[in-house]
Design a protein around this motif. Structure first.
Motif, PDB file in Angstrom:
ATOM      1  N   LEU A 169     -15.809  49.082  35.518  1.00 45.37           N
ATOM      2  CA  LEU A 169     -15.091  49.547  36.616  1.00 45.37           C
ATOM      3  C   LEU A 169     -16.113  49.470  38.051  1.00 45.37           C
ATOM      4  O   LEU A 169     -17.139  49.589  37.923  1.00 45.37           O
ATOM      5  N   ASP A 173       0.887  52.789  33.894  1.00 48.80           N
ATOM      6  CA  ASP A 173      -0.368  53.765  33.803  1.00 48.80           C
ATOM      7  C   ASP A 173       0.186  55.308  33.944  1.00 48.80           C
ATOM      8  O   ASP A 173      -0.553  56.120  34.213  1.00 48.80           O
ATOM      9  N   GLU A 226      -6.824  47.294  30.040  1.00 49.30           N
ATOM     10  CA  GLU A 226      -7.436  47.358  31.512  1.00 49.30           C
ATOM     11  C   GLU A 226      -6.704  48.084  32.415  1.00 49.30           C
ATOM     12  O   GLU A 226      -7.426  48.769  33.263  1.00 49.30           O
ATOM     13  N   CYS A 263      -8.501  51.042  34.436  1.00 47.11           N
ATOM     14  CA  CYS A 263      -8.583  51.184  35.856  1.00 47.11           C
ATOM     15  C   CYS A 263      -7.947  52.374  36.560  1.00 47.11           C
ATOM     16  O   CYS A 263      -8.420  53.053  37.246  1.00 47.11           O
ATOM     17  N   HIS A 264      -6.704  52.795  35.813  1.00 46.43           N
ATOM     18  CA  HIS A 264      -6.319  54.138  36.328  1.00 46.43           C
ATOM     19  C   HIS A 264      -7.179  55.176  36.222  1.00 46.43           C
ATOM     20  O   HIS A 264      -7.314  56.354  36.940  1.00 46.43           O
ATOM     21  N   GLY A 285     -10.380  54.871  36.216  1.00 48.91           N
ATOM     22  CA  GLY A 285     -11.286  54.850  37.437  1.00 48.91           C
ATOM     23  C   GLY A 285     -10.674  55.411  38.730  1.00 48.91           C
ATOM     24  O   GLY A 285     -11.560  55.970  39.392  1.00 48.91           O
ATOM     25  N   LYS A 286      -9.695  55.183  39.171  1.00 49.77           N
ATOM     26  CA  LYS A 286      -8.901  55.898  40.368  1.00 49.77           C
ATOM     27  C   LYS A 286      -9.106  57.534  40.127  1.00 49.77           C
ATOM     28  O   LYS A 286      -8.961  57.954  41.146  1.00 49.77           O
ATOM     29  N   VAL A 307     -10.970  51.231  43.342  1.00 45.39           N
ATOM     30  CA  VAL A 307     -11.752  50.810  42.134  1.00 45.39           C
ATOM     31  C   VAL A 307     -10.833  49.681  41.257  1.00 45.39           C
ATOM     32  O   VAL A 307      -9.638  49.707  41.255  1.00 45.39           O
ATOM     33  N   VAL A 308     -11.665  48.444  40.779  1.00 44.42           N
ATOM     34  CA  VAL A 308     -11.065  47.536  40.012  1.00 44.42           C
ATOM     35  C   VAL A 308     -11.754  47.476  38.657  1.00 44.42           C
ATOM     36  O   VAL A 308     -12.557  47.931  38.344  1.00 44.42           O
ATOM     37  N   CYS A 309     -10.850  46.898  37.541  1.00 45.80           N
ATOM     38  CA  CYS A 309     -11.542  47.024  36.321  1.00 45.80           C
ATOM     39  C   CYS A 309     -11.983  45.324  36.018  1.00 45.80           C
ATOM     40  O   CYS A 309     -10.883  44.529  36.116  1.00 45.80           O
ATOM     41  N   ASP A 310     -12.978  45.117  35.617  1.00 50.37           N
ATOM     42  CA  ASP A 310     -13.262  43.550  35.347  1.00 50.37           C
ATOM     43  C   ASP A 310     -13.496  43.418  33.940  1.00 50.37           C
ATOM     44  O   ASP A 310     -14.242  44.426  33.430  1.00 50.37           O
TER      45      ASP A 310
END
Length: 736
Positions: free
Chosen positions: A82, A169, A456, A460-461, A463-464, A519-522
Motif C-alpha cells: 500500500l 469492495d 488487490e 486497496c480498500h 488502505g483507504k 492510497v494505491v496497492c502495488d
C-alpha cells in the motif's frame, strides 16, 4: 434501506439482514460446496456415484488441491504494498511517508499477511472471504488505541452487506453485519437481559420462551455497522489552512488569532465557510430479537468489513461470484470414477486362474507354479476336460481401452479448465523445449492474474479505510513505530507541538489530520524474493560499473542475509552519509535528526567565512607580514646610514682639529718672520688647502652615497609593497 435511516428499529434491521441472506443464498451455498469439495472426506464424490459404488473401491485422486496451492502459493510469494501519496490540501510527502510506515506497522502487529493469504486462498476455492478493520487497545496497561486487521472466521455464513451496493469492495455499502455464534453460557454472561434468539432464526423460533431458546448450544449474535449522514462545516484561514468548524477548532481559534491567523474573507467581507456532506459509521450489537447495546460512534467513514470476491459481476441485478473449483467439479469426479474402476479392474481383480480335472492334476504338483516359473508343465490327458488345450484359463486383469481414454480426457479437461500446465508445477515434458515450457508458464500466469486482482482490490480498500481512520485514532501526542519497506523501524512522535523561532508561531509536527491522501496497492514479489533478485541485479551492475558498487554498497549488503552483513551495511552507510553521497530524500529519521543537530550547533557558533574570504584574509596577512619585513629592512638601512653619517661627522671634526693645529703652527712661523720659515708656511698653507679640498670632496662623496642609498631603499620598499598588494578580480571572484 436509504442512507438517511437511523437504524433504530430492530425489526427493520433484521428484515434487511434476512433479505441480504435470501438474495445470496444460492451463491453462498455454492461457496460452501466448494469448500466441502476440497476439505471434507469423500467431498469429491457426489451422492449418486457413492450409492452406485456401494461396497466397492472409491478412491479420491485429488488434482484440484495442487491447482489451488499453486495459485495461493504465488500470491503468498507476492507483496501487496500500500502506497500513500498526497492528493490535496496541505498534504506533504513527509506525512505520506509517515502514513506508509504506520500502515506497515498496523499490518505487522495484525499479522495481516496471513489474513490476506488465507482470504486469497479461500477466494480461489470458494470465491468469497472477508476480514475486518477494528480499533482496539494496544495492551491492557496503556491508554493508546491502535488499528488492527482481523480475519472474520467462517465469512461465508457471517458477513452480509447492503443489497444496494454494487462495487466489488463494497465501499458503497450503507451497512454491513458480522454474525458470530456464541456458546449459550457466554451469551448469558455478556447479555443476561438478552432475548436468547439467534439472528436468522425463523419466526416460530422467535416466539419461543427463553427457557426453550436456552436449550440450544449456541446463540448467533451480530455486530451491525451502518453509516449515518452528517454535515461538516469548513473554514479557510488566512494562512491557507482549512479546518472543520467544531469544538476542537474553537479551542485553538484564540491562539491562532494572536498569531494573526484568522478566518479568510472575500471581497465583501464575508468569511469563507462552506458545508460538505459526509457520514460516519456507527456500530451496535444485536441478537435475533433485540438490541444488546447502545450504538457507538466509530472512527470509520466506510463499513470496516472488507470482502474479497472471485469472478465478481452483477447479472440480472444479482451479485455473482465463484471460485476456481466451480468449473473443475465434473472433471475431478470423472478422474475419481475412472481411476477407481481401473484399479478395481486391475489391482483388485482376481489373479489368473487355471481350471483342470482331477485326472489332469493326478501325479503332478502345481502348488508352486506361481513362483517356480517352470517353462514346461506336465499334465494328464483327459478326454472329458474342456477343449481348450486340455485346460481352461479364466480371470486376471482385463483393462478397458475406453476407460483409459475417458481418464485421459478427464485429466486433459482439468488442465484446460484450470489453465494449469505441467511446466507450472515443475514437471515439464522431457521432449518439450525450454521456450515452450516458459510459454506455458506465462500462459498459466496470465490466466491467474484475476485472482491477484481480486486480492488487490480488497487490500486497496483496506488502505483507504486505514488512511481515513488513522488521523482519528492517532489524534494525540504519542510515539508510534513506523516500518520501512526493508523492514527497518523507527519511532516517530505524532502531533508534537513546536515553536518556530523564526515566525514565533506554534507548529504541530507530524499532524496526520492535515491534508488529503490517496492510497494505491502495488503487487510485486515478496520481500525475500525481491531481496535475492535485488542482490543478483546489483552484482551484475557492479560488474559493469564499479562506481555502482561503491555508491550502493550499503544497499547490497542489506539484501544479503549472511551473518554480519547488516553490521557491515551500517558501517558503509555511515561512510557514504558522511561523504555526502546519500541524497536527502533517502535519509533515515536518525540521519535527518543528526543533520538538524549539526545545523543547530552551527547556528549557535559565529558564522564561518566562506573559503574565498579565508583565502583573501590569508593573503592580506601575508602581505602585512611582508610589509613588516620591508619596514624592518628600511629601519635597519636607516640605522646603518645614521651610523655612517656619525662616522663622517667624526672625520669632519678630526679634520677641523688638524686644521686648527696647522693654523697655530703657521702663526708661530709667521711671528718669527724667519725666511726659512716662510717657505715652510707656504708649504703648510698648501697642505691645508689640500686637506680642505680632500675633506670637501669626501663630504660630497658621502652626501652622494647617502642620497643614492636613500633612493635605493625607497625603490626597494616601494617594490616590495607593490608586489604584496592584492587586487580583487570580479571575473574570477579571487584576490590577485
Amino acid at each position: 434501506m436509504p442512507i438517511n435511516t437511523d437504524y433504530s428499529e430492530i425489526s427493520d434491521v433484521l428484515i434487511l439482514i434476512q433479505k441480504a441472506q435470501d438474495a445470496e443464498k444460492e451463491q453462498r451455498e455454492q461457496a460452501r460446496e466448494a469448500k466441502r469439495f476440497l476439505t471434507q472426506r469423500d467431498g469429491q464424490w457426489d451422492e449418486y456415484a457413492t450409492n452406485k459404488m456401494n461396497n466397492r473401491f472409491r478412491g479420491t485422486f485429488d488434482m484440484c488441491t495442487p491447482i489451488v496451492d499453486g495459485i495461493a502459493g504465488e500470491m503468498e510469494q507476492s507483496d501487496f504494498t500500500l502506497r500513500v501519496s498526497p492528493s490535496g490540501g496541505e498534504a506533504s510527502k513527509e506525512t505520506a511517508k509517515t502514513l506508509d510506515g504506520i500502515i506497515r506497522n498496523i499490518r505487522n502487529i495484525s499479522n495481516a499477511e496471513d489474513v490476506f493469504n488465507n482470504a486469497g486462498r479461500s477466494n480461489v476455492i470458494a470465491g468469497f472471504d472477508a476480514w475486518e478493520v477494528v480499533q482496539e487497545w494496544i495492551d491492557s496497561d496503556t491508554f493508546d488505541q491502535d488499528l488492527f486487521i482481523r480475519r472474520v472466521p467462517n465469512a461465508v455464513d457471517s458477513v452480509w452487506f447492503d443489497l444496494s451496493s454494487v462495487l466489488q469492495d463494497r465501499s458503497d455499502a450503507n451497512w454491513g453485519v458480522k454474525l458470530a455464534s456464541l456458546p449459550v453460557d457466554e451469551y448469558n454472561s455478556r447479555w443476561p437481559d438478552g432475548s436468547g434468539m439467534s439472528v436468522g432464526d425463523d419466526s416460530d423460533t422467535r416466539k419461543g420462551t427463553r427457557d426453550e431458546v436456552s436449550s440450544k448450544e449456541t446463540v448467533t449474535v451480530g455486530k451491525l455497522y451502518y453509516r449515518k449522514p452528517r454535515k461538516i462545516k469548513l473554514v479557510r484561514m488566512t494562512d491557507g489552512s482549512v479546518y472543520e468548524d467544531n469544538e476542537d477548532f474553537k479551542t485553538i481559534q484564540d491562539e491562532m488569532e494572536q498569531q494573526g491567523i484568522v478566518i479568510e474573507t472575500d471581497g465583501d467581507g464575508n468569511e469563507k465557510r462552506r458545508t460538505r456532506d459526509s457520514w460516519r459509521v456507527y456500530s451496535r450489537m444485536l441478537d435475533g430479537s433485540m438490541w444488546l447495546a447502545e450504538e457507538e460512534e466509530t472512527v470509520f467513514d466506510f463499513v470496516p468489513l472488507i470482502p474479497i470476491y472471485g469472478n465478481f459481476d452483477i447479472v440480472d441485478d444479482q451479485c455473482v461470484y465463484f471460485g476456481k473449483l466451480e468449473n473443475l467439479y465434473d472433471s475431478q469426479r470423472i478422474v475419481n470414477y475412472g481411476l477407481s474402476r481401473d484399479i478395481e479392474d486391475g489391482a483388485l481383480s482376481p489373479s489368473p486362474t487355471i481350471w483342470m480335472t482331477d485326472k489332469q492334476a493326478e501325479g503332478n504338483d502345481y502348488s508352486q507354479m506361481n513362483t517356480d516359473r517352470a517353462p514346461i508343465r506336465i499334465y494328464n490327458a483327459d478326454p472329458e476336460a474342456p477343449p481348450v488345450n486340455g485346460q481352461s484359463f479364466t480371470g486376471g486383469p482385463q483393462p478397458s481401452a475406453g476407460l483409459q481414454t475417458t481418464i485421459q480426457n478427464a485429466m486433459q479437461m482439468l488442465t484446460t479448465s484450470s489453465n494449469t500446465y505441467q511446466s507450472q508445477q515443475g514437471n515439464a515434458n522431457a521432449q518439450q523445449s525450454g521456450i515452450a515450457g516458459l510459454q506455458q508458464i506465462e500462459q498459466g500466469n496470465v490466466g491467474n492474474i484475476k485472482w491477484f486482482k481480486d486480492l488487490e482490490v480488497a487490500i486497496c480498500h483496506t488502505g483507504k479505510i486505514l488512511i481515513n481512520a488513522i488521523p482519528r485514532v492517532y489524534d494525540a501526542t504519542r510515539q508510534v513505530r513506523v516500518l520501512g519497506e526493508d523492514g527497518s523501524s523507527e519511532i516517530v512522535v505524532l502531533n508534537q507541538p513546536y515553536l518556530d523561532q523564526q515566525t514565533g508561531q506554534n507548529i504541530t509536527l507530524n499532524d496526520l489530520s492535515i491534508g488529503e491522501y490517496d492510497v494505491v496497492c502495488d503487487v510485486g514479489p515478496a520481500f525475500n524474493s525481491a531481496q535475492k533478485e535485488s542482490a543478483r541485479s546489483f552484482e551484475v551492475m557492479a560488474s559493469i560499473n564499479p562506481e555502482f558498487a561503491q555508491s550502493g554498497m550499503d544497499i547490497w549488503l542489506k539484501n544479503k542475509k549472511e551473518p554480519g552483513m547488516d553490521l557491515m551495511a551500517e558501517r558503509f552507510r555511515e561512510q557514504l552519509f558522511n561523504a555526502g553521497m546519500i541524497p536527502e530524500s533517502q535519509w533515515s529519521e536518525e540521519e535527518t535528526q543528526k543533520v538538524q543537530q549539526q545545523q543547530q550547533a552551527a547556528q549557535q557558533q559565529p558564522p564561518q567565512p566562506d573559503p574565498m574570504t579565508l583565502a583573501a584574509e590569508a593573503e592580506m596577512q601575508k602581505a602585512q607580514a611582508d610589509m613588516a619585513g620591508v619596514q624592518q629592512k628600511a629601519q635597519q638601512s636607516q640605522q646603518d646610514t645614521q651610523v655612517k653619517m656619525a662616522g663622517v661627522q667624526v672625520d669632519q671634526e678630526r679634520v677641523a682639529l688638524e686644521r686648527e693645529k696647522l693654523q697655530l703652527d703657521a702663526q708661530k712661523f709667521i711671528k718669527g718672520q724667519d725666511d726659512k720659515f716662510n717657505v715652510a708656511a707656504a708649504t703648510i698653507d698648501q697642505n691645508q688647502q689640500k686637506i680642505d679640498l680632500q675633506a670637501t670632496k669626501q663630504m660630497q662623496e658621502m652626501a652622494l652615497k647617502l642620497t643614492e642609498l636613500e633612493q635605493q631603499m625607497g625603490q626597494q620598499l616601494n617594490g616590495e609593497v607593490q608586489s604584496n598588494m592584492l587586487t580583487f578580480n570580479p571575473a574570477t571572484g579571487d584576490f590577485e
